[in-house]
Design an enzyme around this catalytic site. Structure first.
Site, mmCIF file in Angstrom:
data_model
loop_
_atom_site.group_PDB
_atom_site.id
_atom_site.type_symbol
_atom_site.label_atom_id
_atom_site.label_comp_id
_atom_site.label_asym_id
_atom_site.label_seq_id
_atom_site.Cartn_x
_atom_site.Cartn_y
_atom_site.Cartn_z
ATOM 1 N N GLU A 110 5.931 9.564 3.247
ATOM 2 C CA GLU A 110 5.420 8.395 2.515
ATOM 3 C C GLU A 110 4.685 8.271 1.195
ATOM 4 O O GLU A 110 3.951 9.474 1.781
ATOM 5 C CB GLU A 110 4.740 7.828 3.231
ATOM 6 C CG GLU A 110 5.055 5.999 3.264
ATOM 7 C CD GLU A 110 4.253 5.174 4.483
ATOM 8 O OE1 GLU A 110 4.111 4.104 4.365
ATOM 9 O OE2 GLU A 110 4.148 5.654 5.563
ATOM 10 N N TYR B 183 -4.341 0.457 9.969
ATOM 11 C CA TYR B 183 -5.824 1.038 9.059
ATOM 12 C C TYR B 183 -6.462 0.489 10.378
ATOM 13 O O TYR B 183 -8.043 -0.833 9.317
ATOM 14 C CB TYR B 183 -5.686 -0.165 7.940
ATOM 15 C CG TYR B 183 -4.593 0.936 6.977
ATOM 16 C CD1 TYR B 183 -4.639 1.489 6.256
ATOM 17 C CD2 TYR B 183 -3.580 0.198 6.232
ATOM 18 C CE1 TYR B 183 -4.134 2.556 5.768
ATOM 19 C CE2 TYR B 183 -2.366 0.558 5.849
ATOM 20 C CZ TYR B 183 -2.827 1.304 5.047
ATOM 21 O OH TYR B 183 -1.868 2.462 4.573
ATOM 22 N N ASP C 45 0.743 -1.357 -0.149
ATOM 23 C CA ASP C 45 0.135 -0.222 -0.053
ATOM 24 C C ASP C 45 1.097 1.276 -0.264
ATOM 25 O O ASP C 45 1.084 2.425 -0.650
ATOM 26 C CB ASP C 45 -1.379 -0.092 1.282
ATOM 27 C CG ASP C 45 0.060 0.028 2.418
ATOM 28 O OD1 ASP C 45 0.617 -0.610 2.629
ATOM 29 O OD2 ASP C 45 -1.034 1.206 3.031
ATOM 30 N N ASP D 278 6.294 -0.067 2.834
ATOM 31 C CA ASP D 278 6.470 -0.741 3.648
ATOM 32 C C ASP D 278 6.099 -2.128 3.098
ATOM 33 O O ASP D 278 5.890 -2.020 1.755
ATOM 34 C CB ASP D 278 5.847 -0.991 5.715
ATOM 35 C CG ASP D 278 4.298 -1.363 4.699
ATOM 36 O OD1 ASP D 278 3.237 -1.276 3.791
ATOM 37 O OD2 ASP D 278 3.978 -0.588 6.145
#
Length: 497
Positions: free
Chosen positions: A477, A232, A79, A82
């Site tokens: 990120e 999440y 996603d 990572d």
């Protein structure tokens, strides 16, 4: 909804009309930005890479995903920076990529349409596996995020646990299952004309997953809290995903969008308990309330399904909250004009908002309508202009003169919070780089070894300030769910040039 090509000429006429008066001094090559935005998804691929892989510094990874559970979960997307495969943001990514192609694919050149469809399919193929691997279950995550985050490893090297996590009738996850159903249904629309057999397969799976989500209600944050939170968590609950999924299933299932059908009946019967009157002002992988109302407004405006009138009223409230000077305005913008919602990864909200402004403008334009903001009628061209300011800000029309899309323009972030980008590729450095050894690259001030072309980073703060540091994950990120709606917005402006 037909193929993107079939409605290209009508679509382009509508775009040209909408964009008139929305031009600014900033002139960007939106087609180039679109190319790069889609390319980013190839850098995020997990699994066995295809022969046409264009991001050459990536290689195969996570080829045994699912083995421990005797299922095949190879593929899909990482996603962000990572190496975990999180099901909720991945499904939202596929939904928004699909919506981008369905609404604005007609503005993309042929090669770009093919690449965008390939990006959708890479995700939908994986979601199909996750939905059908084990009867009565949906796989929603691969890898222990805590173990993954203890290392800074290339995806090609990782040796952290790759456990597979699922939701079941006993451990429900209506939020992640609802979003997966929405993604599969939306993707089925992308391939309806080009690959009918695949489209039908996606739609069948979407119906099954939705039935599972609706029948066994509960949040996956409760069922799998130890591995999905705080990464999440489903803060908004699961009701918004059920209504969102039913909307996509209606559009994908009905012979015509105006027909009643089982899913419109579901919306009419359950909408009030699932949030029809609730206002959401932030659209994200977690909260689909405003996006659902915009999508249902399309059915009302274009097909005169009067039972959906309340959704248009709430869609207007969402849109009005974004327009400075309009009745109901309540948003925050930076001094440089960027919509500001959150300190962490703010750009994900910017791109989703820009996309919804443009889709709503398109829907309103199709009927000559406007958004009702108190005593003010906000026209489609106003919405296009506001969306354009957000997109242009991302591409470089901002106080810093920096593009927040990596690889676009002369000045862009060089130290992205992303494992693979920060480290030498396996082609340049075939020897394994260990878990702890990799942190040297995270904390280094050296520019990225690999340019993560097309990635949109988290972006500047409320004062338009940006720190180009890998350690600053809140700003540095990127994520797939930031890029996905931007694909549609960039396609719109590509068609408007």
């Amino acid at each position: 909804m037909g193929s993107p090509k079939a409605c290209m000429s009508a679509y382009l006429i509508a775009v040209l009309c909408l964009v008139a008066g929305a031009r600014s001094a900033a002139a960007f090559n939106y087609a180039d930005a679109l190319d790069k935005a889609v390319l980013f998804f190839e850098a995020q691929r997990s699994g066995k890479l295809p022969p046409g892989q264009r991001v050459a510094w990536r290689a195969d990874s996570a080829l045994s995903d699912g083995n421990a559970s005797n299922v095949d979960l190879v593929g899909g997307y990482y996603d962000a920076g990572d190496n975990v495969k999180f099901g909720l943001p991945m499904a939202f990514t596929v939904t928004m990529l699909s919506w981008s192609v369905v609404e604005f694919g007609g503005a993309m050149p042929g090669g770009q349409v093919a690449n965008a469809e390939a990006a959708v399919r890479w995700g939908s193929d994986y979601l199909l596996k996750a939905a059908t691997a084990t009867p009565g279950a949906l796989y929603v995550q691969v890898a222990d995020p805590y173990q993954d985050h203890r290392c800074w490893e290339r995806a090609e090297d990782m040796d952290t646990p790759r456990a597979a996590y699922k939701v079941t009738p006993q451990s429900p996850g209506s939020d992640v299952a609802g979003e997966t159903a929405a993604a599969l249904a939306a993707a089925s629309l992308v391939f309806r004309s080009r690959d009918p057999a695949y489209s039908s397969k996606l739609l069948r799976a979407a119906r099954q997953v939705f039935d599972f989500a609706d029948r066994y209600r509960g949040s996956y944050s409760d069922s799998l809290s130890s591995v999905v939170c705080p990464f999440y968590c489903s803060y908004s609950g699961y009701k918004d995903e059920l209504l969102w999924a039913a909307t996509w299933l209606h559009l994908a299932s009905s012979p015509s969008p105006s027909s009643q059908g089982v899913y419109m009946s579901y919306i009419n019967s359950n909408g009030h308990t699932l949030g029809a009157e609730q206002d959401g002002y932030t659209v994200s992988w977690d909260d689909k309330r405003a996006a659902t109302k915009v999508l249902l407004s399309k059915v009302l405006l274009q097909n005169r399904v009067e039972s959906l009138r309340t959704y248009k009223a709430h869609a207007d409230k969402y849109i009005c909250s974004l327009v400075p000077g309009a009745g109901g305005f309540q948003s925050q913008y930076t001094p440089g004009g960027l919509l500001f919602k959150e300190g962490d990864s703010n750009m994900e909200y910017v791109t989703s908002t820009a996309f919804l402004l443009l889709t709503y403008a398109k829907y309103l334009s199709s009927t000559g309508g406007a958004a009702s903001c108190g005593s003010t009628a906000v026209t489609p061209s106003t919405l296009v202009s506001l969306a354009k300011k957000q997109v242009d800000y991302i591409l470089g029309a901002n106080p810093a003169g920096m593009s927040y899309m990596v690889g676009f323009g002369a000045r862009y972030p060089r130290r992205v919070h992303h494992r693979g980008a920060s480290m030498p590729s396996v082609h340049d450095h075939p020897a394994r780089i260990g878990c702890d050894e990799g942190f040297h690259y995270l904390h280094s001030s050296d520019p990225d070894r690999n340019v993560l072309v097309g990635a949109v980073v988290g972006g500047p703060d409320q004062s338009d300030s940006y720190s180009d540091s890998r350690d600053n994950y809140a700003q540095a990120e990127p994520s797939t769910y930031t890029n996905a709606p931007l694909v549609g917005a960039l396609a719109f402006f590509t068609g408007a040039r």
